[in-house]
Design a protein around this motif. Structure first.
Motif, PDB file in Angstrom:
ATOM      1  N   ASN A 137       0.856  -1.183   0.000  1.00 37.51           N
ATOM      2  CA  ASN A 137       0.000   0.000   0.000  1.00 37.51           C
ATOM      3  C   ASN A 137       0.891   1.231   0.000  1.00 37.51           C
ATOM      4  OD1 ASN A 137      -2.593  -1.244   0.144  1.00 37.51           O
ATOM      5  ND2 ASN A 137      -2.136  -1.739   2.297  1.00 37.51           N
ATOM      6  N   ALA A 138       0.360   2.335  -0.462  1.00 40.06           N
ATOM      7  CA  ALA A 138       1.115   3.578  -0.400  1.00 40.06           C
ATOM      8  C   ALA A 138       1.521   3.827   1.047  1.00 40.06           C
ATOM      9  CB  ALA A 138       0.273   4.731  -0.925  1.00 40.06           C
ATOM     10  N   GLY A 139       2.802   4.080   1.263  1.00 45.41           N
ATOM     11  CA  GLY A 139       3.286   4.313   2.625  1.00 45.41           C
ATOM     12  C   GLY A 139       3.816   3.068   3.311  1.00 45.41           C
ATOM     13  N   ASP A 140       3.668   1.900   2.673  1.00 41.76           N
ATOM     14  CA  ASP A 140       4.203   0.667   3.262  1.00 41.76           C
ATOM     15  C   ASP A 140       5.707   0.602   3.057  1.00 41.76           C
ATOM     16  OD1 ASP A 140       1.753  -0.174   4.032  1.00 41.76           O
ATOM     17  OD2 ASP A 140       1.635  -1.894   2.664  1.00 41.76           O
ATOM     18  N   GLN A 141       6.380   0.085   4.079  1.00 39.52           N
ATOM     19  CA  GLN A 141       7.813  -0.140   3.959  1.00 39.52           C
ATOM     20  C   GLN A 141       8.039  -1.342   3.035  1.00 39.52           C
ATOM     21  OE1 GLN A 141       9.312  -2.825   6.381  1.00 39.52           O
ATOM     22  NE2 GLN A 141      11.210  -2.717   5.229  1.00 39.52           N
ATOM     23  N   PHE A 142       8.966  -1.227   2.080  1.00 40.08           N
ATOM     24  CA  PHE A 142       9.209  -2.389   1.214  1.00 40.08           C
ATOM     25  C   PHE A 142      10.691  -2.717   1.057  1.00 40.08           C
ATOM     26  CE2 PHE A 142      10.947  -0.637  -2.716  1.00 40.08           C
ATOM     27  CZ  PHE A 142      10.661   0.710  -2.589  1.00 40.08           C
ATOM     28  N   ALA A 143      11.576  -1.829   1.485  1.00 40.29           N
ATOM     29  CA  ALA A 143      13.009  -2.106   1.394  1.00 40.29           C
ATOM     30  C   ALA A 143      13.697  -1.456   2.589  1.00 40.29           C
ATOM     31  CB  ALA A 143      13.585  -1.560   0.090  1.00 40.29           C
ATOM     32  N   VAL A 144      14.946  -1.855   2.818  1.00 40.17           N
ATOM     33  CA  VAL A 144      15.711  -1.312   3.939  1.00 40.17           C
ATOM     34  C   VAL A 144      17.083  -0.881   3.417  1.00 40.17           C
ATOM     35  CG1 VAL A 144      16.705  -1.776   6.218  1.00 40.17           C
ATOM     36  CG2 VAL A 144      14.566  -2.881   5.559  1.00 40.17           C
ATOM     37  N   ILE A 145      17.515   0.297   3.832  1.00 39.24           N
ATOM     38  CA  ILE A 145      18.831   0.797   3.434  1.00 39.24           C
ATOM     39  C   ILE A 145      19.678   0.979   4.687  1.00 39.24           C
ATOM     40  CG2 ILE A 145      20.080   2.770   2.482  1.00 39.24           C
ATOM     41  CD1 ILE A 145      17.824   3.221   0.574  1.00 39.24           C
ATOM     42  N   GLU A 146      20.878   0.422   4.631  1.00 43.34           N
ATOM     43  CA  GLU A 146      21.783   0.561   5.764  1.00 43.34           C
ATOM     44  C   GLU A 146      22.960   1.418   5.317  1.00 43.34           C
ATOM     45  OE1 GLU A 146      22.744  -3.179   7.570  1.00 43.34           O
ATOM     46  OE2 GLU A 146      24.390  -2.304   8.700  1.00 43.34           O
ATOM     47  N   SER A 147      23.203   2.478   6.079  1.00 45.29           N
ATOM     48  CA  SER A 147      24.378   3.296   5.809  1.00 45.29           C
ATOM     49  C   SER A 147      25.284   3.232   7.028  1.00 45.29           C
ATOM     50  CB  SER A 147      23.965   4.746   5.539  1.00 45.29           C
ATOM     51  OG  SER A 147      23.665   5.396   6.746  1.00 45.29           O
ATOM     52  N   VAL A 148      26.443   3.894   6.934  1.00 39.08           N
ATOM     53  CA  VAL A 148      27.337   3.878   8.099  1.00 39.08           C
ATOM     54  C   VAL A 148      26.698   4.601   9.272  1.00 39.08           C
ATOM     55  CG1 VAL A 148      29.511   3.566   6.891  1.00 39.08           C
ATOM     56  CG2 VAL A 148      28.581   5.858   7.133  1.00 39.08           C
ATOM     57  N   LYS A 149      25.711   5.461   9.009  1.00 39.18           N
ATOM     58  CA  LYS A 149      25.085   6.210  10.095  1.00 39.18           C
ATOM     59  C   LYS A 149      23.866   5.528  10.677  1.00 39.18           C
ATOM     60  CE  LYS A 149      26.050  10.955   8.654  1.00 39.18           C
ATOM     61  NZ  LYS A 149      25.330  12.102   8.097  1.00 39.18           N
ATOM     62  N   ALA A 150      23.042   4.936   9.807  1.00 36.32           N
ATOM     63  CA  ALA A 150      21.737   4.482  10.298  1.00 36.32           C
ATOM     64  C   ALA A 150      21.144   3.432   9.373  1.00 36.32           C
ATOM     65  CB  ALA A 150      20.783   5.674  10.386  1.00 36.32           C
ATOM     66  N   VAL A 151      20.131   2.773   9.883  1.00 34.17           N
ATOM     67  CA  VAL A 151      19.342   1.850   9.066  1.00 34.17           C
ATOM     68  C   VAL A 151      17.991   2.512   8.833  1.00 34.17           C
ATOM     69  CG1 VAL A 151      18.274  -0.423   8.936  1.00 34.17           C
ATOM     70  CG2 VAL A 151      20.491  -0.142  10.058  1.00 34.17           C
ATOM     71  N   SER A 152      17.560   2.596   7.562  1.00 36.35           N
ATOM     72  CA  SER A 152      16.331   3.310   7.254  1.00 36.35           C
ATOM     73  C   SER A 152      15.414   2.461   6.393  1.00 36.35           C
ATOM     74  CB  SER A 152      16.644   4.600   6.485  1.00 36.35           C
ATOM     75  OG  SER A 152      17.589   5.358   7.191  1.00 36.35           O
ATOM     76  N   ASP A 153      14.126   2.601   6.650  1.00 34.86           N
ATOM     77  CA  ASP A 153      13.136   1.926   5.822  1.00 34.86           C
ATOM     78  C   ASP A 153      12.860   2.756   4.573  1.00 34.86           C
ATOM     79  OD1 ASP A 153      12.838  -0.152   7.606  1.00 34.86           O
ATOM     80  OD2 ASP A 153      11.237   0.840   8.726  1.00 34.86           O
ATOM     81  N   VAL A 154      12.484   2.068   3.513  1.00 34.18           N
ATOM     82  CA  VAL A 154      12.065   2.744   2.281  1.00 34.18           C
ATOM     83  C   VAL A 154      10.585   2.424   2.078  1.00 34.18           C
ATOM     84  CG1 VAL A 154      12.518   3.052  -0.173  1.00 34.18           C
ATOM     85  CG2 VAL A 154      14.376   2.362   1.355  1.00 34.18           C
ATOM     86  N   TYR A 155       9.792   3.477   1.802  1.00 35.42           N
ATOM     87  CA  TYR A 155       8.344   3.314   1.723  1.00 35.42           C
ATOM     88  C   TYR A 155       7.862   3.510   0.287  1.00 35.42           C
ATOM     89  CZ  TYR A 155       8.970   4.052   6.721  1.00 35.42           C
ATOM     90  OH  TYR A 155       9.389   3.947   8.027  1.00 35.42           O
ATOM     91  N   SER A 156       6.835   2.779  -0.062  1.00 34.37           N
ATOM     92  CA  SER A 156       6.323   2.874  -1.423  1.00 34.37           C
ATOM     93  C   SER A 156       5.443   4.120  -1.586  1.00 34.37           C
ATOM     94  CB  SER A 156       5.509   1.622  -1.761  1.00 34.37           C
ATOM     95  OG  SER A 156       5.052   1.723  -3.090  1.00 34.37           O
ATOM     96  N   PRO A 157       5.705   4.944  -2.607  1.00 39.64           N
ATOM     97  CA  PRO A 157       4.880   6.135  -2.808  1.00 39.64           C
ATOM     98  C   PRO A 157       3.458   5.798  -3.275  1.00 39.64           C
ATOM     99  CG  PRO A 157       7.012   6.355  -3.901  1.00 39.64           C
ATOM    100  CD  PRO A 157       6.879   4.919  -3.499  1.00 39.64           C
ATOM    101  N   LEU A 158       3.301   4.669  -3.964  1.00 40.75           N
ATOM    102  CA  LEU A 158       1.981   4.290  -4.492  1.00 40.75           C
ATOM    103  C   LEU A 158       1.662   2.850  -4.111  1.00 40.75           C
ATOM    104  CD1 LEU A 158       2.228   5.702  -8.160  1.00 40.75           C
ATOM    105  CD2 LEU A 158       1.158   6.803  -6.174  1.00 40.75           C
ATOM    106  N   SER A 159       0.367   2.517  -4.149  1.00 37.83           N
ATOM    107  CA  SER A 159      -0.052   1.138  -3.904  1.00 37.83           C
ATOM    108  C   SER A 159       0.111   0.321  -5.182  1.00 37.83           C
ATOM    109  CB  SER A 159      -1.528   1.105  -3.488  1.00 37.83           C
ATOM    110  OG  SER A 159      -1.748   1.959  -2.395  1.00 37.83           O
ATOM    111  N   GLY A 160       0.381  -0.976  -5.002  1.00 34.41           N
ATOM    112  CA  GLY A 160       0.500  -1.825  -6.180  1.00 34.41           C
ATOM    113  C   GLY A 160       1.299  -3.079  -5.889  1.00 34.41           C
ATOM    114  N   THR A 161       1.862  -3.671  -6.939  1.00 34.41           N
ATOM    115  CA  THR A 161       2.639  -4.903  -6.805  1.00 34.41           C
ATOM    116  C   THR A 161       4.075  -4.621  -7.247  1.00 34.41           C
ATOM    117  OG1 THR A 161       0.657  -6.120  -7.430  1.00 34.41           O
ATOM    118  CG2 THR A 161       2.730  -7.329  -7.508  1.00 34.41           C
ATOM    119  N   ILE A 162       5.009  -5.110  -6.445  1.00 31.77           N
ATOM    120  CA  ILE A 162       6.424  -4.961  -6.821  1.00 31.77           C
ATOM    121  C   ILE A 162       6.713  -5.967  -7.939  1.00 31.77           C
ATOM    122  CG2 ILE A 162       8.824  -5.168  -6.044  1.00 31.77           C
ATOM    123  CD1 ILE A 162       7.442  -2.828  -4.704  1.00 31.77           C
TER     124      ILE A 162
END
Lengths: 482, 129
Positions: B51-76
């Motif tokens: 759904n729009a706003g759902d977390q679908f990926a995770v990015i890890e940097s040297v500073k932090a771990v962050s979720d990535v959210y989908s701007p639109l609803s649909g199927t990956i």
């Protein structure tokens, strides 16, 4: 660079001799199937005893702990560990017993555990405690499992979500996730506290509870805690207290009186037991009476003057640790509480808050302080001004502190503050020590303006300068190879 | 700060490029800059629904771990597998290197996203915080 122990290998250097066997050789050694036996001996370095001792002594001199100096690691409460704790933990009555002994032969140890649970209950305003969890995150998991067991027992299976503020310790959402909850983040308001409107909007009959640290990671007391508790409870959820910051309120006010239903403590923070290098820690969990049935078993009991174990707990979430917790650590924390007493705990808390505010007031002007008002045991400053002026980042300032002989504070946390440095001096630091730290921070602030490279290239005095964190994370080498 | 005009943006710093009935999703230049060196990207499974706003990926940097959210609803329907071996691509060119492709179900959700101009103003406000 210090050589690795493997690089000190000299064939034949280890001339250590075991004495001849003076008992019959154990039978059965030959019964291990040959395919399970290794063909070549393990690659253990051959080093003489004196070289071995020198190797580890040299490494130990590189370590930095609170016994070496100031260690203002925010949210970690690196207070001094009184040596009387070690004396107590080494008493033969504690070291010469075994967890499989019959309860009647270890009454003193059981009494200590029983009394410790009661004392922690009194300090936090909770009715019952388990001392099993091995550290903070383990305590969180134990507590959240009990919250889940409570809802399940009531047949309330709809609650699949756990609320966590955006300033929370990372362990909170991680715990909720591991226990099977979907995490909902609650925003902070412009004062750095839980946004009540956001909390109200997100509370529903699908929410199992709220995990909260009070004071929060900004060192700010959640002034609306009673309203927060009411919103969560009226919605059918439970309130979880992350005890990471208990040092800020210990002896002054109690989570149980604020409306919290479950509390975990970190004995290795608040109650002065060893912390760095794996502790080990200890994360007791306290609950209100209505949750007592879900406590891990066995529960330590007292009948008359006899202490024992109660395993007959059908609603228990089960055992969460082998035996009864990190017993030696509990002995140390018990010793601390008994040594300082009621007034001492309160005094420790007040001194911790005073020290934090003293530092905060003296760093004003030199550093940006996002929430510059009375704090509790810790506070957050930002290198935003240094960053804007000369691209001197928080990381640079932290590294420069090493040159001045200090362990840096927690950096880049909480995540809601840019270029954050989270400073927690604890109560055990003297004014003189705080003044010398302030002087170092002032010098670094001046360097950031006049000579930024000296900060950006720090540290200059350590054996290793900047570690290549990017390569370490992208292509880690995790074992030694000849 | 690089903010291409033809993309749409979220408050959590994702961009989406609409291409027919699918959208390429990535993180903005502002996001990669603030994350610092990215060391790991956890990609979603193909065919998961978001759904729009759902977390679908995770990015890890040297500073932090962050979720990535989908701007639109649909199927990956597709993920950028290059990121598994070379997460630094997100630092090098966050717009060339998308994270995943979503076959979206409701283009009207786009109305809730920001234009490049709005997003630039949003980032300036963020920096003031």
């Amino acid at each position: 660079m210090t050589k690795l122990i493997f690089e000190r290998n000299v064939s034949g250097a280890n001339s250590f001799q075991l004495p001849p066997l003076d008992i019959p050789a154990a039978e059965g050694a030959g019964k291990i199937p040959t395919h399970l036996l290794r063909e070549t001996p393990p690659d253990i370095p051959s080093v003489s005893e004196v070289e071995l001792i020198r190797h580890y002594t040299e490494l130990s001199k590189r370590a930095y702990g609170v016994d070496n100096g100031f260690y203002p690691l925010g949210s970690c409460t690196m207070k001094y560990n009184p040596k009387i704790n070690e004396w107590a933990a080494r008493l033969p009555g504690f070291t010469q017993i075994h967890p499989y002994q019959a309860p009647e032969t270890v009454q003193g140890a059981l009494q200590l555990l029983y009394d410790m649970g009661n004392m922690l209950g009194e300090i936090t305003g909770m009715d019952h405690f388990t001392l099993q969890p091995a550290a903070g995150a383990h305590g969180e998991m134990t507590g959240v499992m009990m919250i889940k067991a409570y809802h399940n027992k009531r047949g309330d299976f709809k609650r699949t979500k756990m609320m966590v503020p955006d300033s929370a310790h990372g362990t909170n959402p991680a715990t909720a996730n591991v226990v099977g909850y979907e995490v909902i983040e609650i925003k902070s308001n412009e004062r750095g506290l839980v946004d009540i409107d956001d909390l109200k909007a997100k509370m529903s009959d699908e929410v199992a509870g709220l995990m909260l640290t009070n004071p929060n990671t900004l060192g700010l007391f959640e002034e609306e805690i009673q309203s927060i508790a009411a919103i969560v409870h009226e919605g059918g959820g439970l309130l979880y207290y992350d005890g990471a910051n208990l040092n800020a309120i210990m002896g002054v006010c109690r989570p149980g009186d604020m409306g919290f239903d479950v509390v975990h403590l970190n004995l290795h923070k608040t109650f002065s037991t060893p912390h760095g290098g794996g502790g080990p820690g200890s994360g007791p969990v306290g609950v209100k009476a209505f949750l007592a049935d879900f406590l891990p078993k066995p529960v330590i009991t007292k009948n008359g003057d006899q202490y024992g174990f109660d395993y007959d707990r059908p609603d228990s979430i089960g055992k969460v640790k082998n035996f009864y917790g990190n017993f030696g650590v509990i002995v140390r924390a018990y010793t601390y509480i008994m040594a300082v007493g009621h007034e001492g705990l309160k005094d420790a808390c007040q001194q911790a808050v005073l020290n934090a505010n003293y530092l905060r007031c003296h760093l004003q002007g030199k550093y940006h302080i996002p929430f510059d008002r009375l704090c509790k045991h810790e506070f957050v400053i930002s290198a935003r001004n240094q960053m804007e002026a000369n691209h001197v980042a928080t990381l640079d300032i932290a590294k420069r502190l090493l040159d001045y002989g200090y362990h840096p504070p927690t950096i880049y946390f909480p995540l809601i503050i840019k270029e954050a440095m989270m400073i927690e001096p604890t109560e055990t630091e003297s004014r003189e020590r705080l003044d010398s730290f302030i002087a170092a921070m002032e010098k670094i602030a001046a360097e950031a303006m006049d000579d930024p490279r000296v900060v950006q290239d720090a540290p200059h005095t350590t054996v290793i300068g900047r570690v290549d964190e990017v390569t370490a994370a992208r292509s880690p080498i995790v074992k030694w190879e000849a | 700060m690089n903010i291409p005009d033809e993309l749409f943006y979220t408050e959590s710093h994702e961009w989406i490029r609409i291409d027919g009935d699918k959208g390429y999703i990535g993180i903005s230049d502002y996001a990669q800059h603030n994350l610092g060196d990215i060391v790991f990207v956890e990609l979603p499974d193909i065919d998961i629904e978001v759904n729009a706003g759902d977390q679908f990926a995770v990015i890890e940097s040297v500073k932090a771990v962050s979720d990535v959210y989908s701007p639109l609803s649909g199927t990956i329907i597709e993920v950028n597998e290059n990121l598994e071996g070379s997460p630094e691509l997100l630092n090098e060119d966050p717009y060339e290197n998308y994270i995943a492709v979503v076959a979206f179900t409701d283009i009207s959700e786009k109305e809730k996203l920001m234009s490049a101009e709005q997003y630039e103003a949003f980032c300036i406000e963020e920096d003031k915080k």
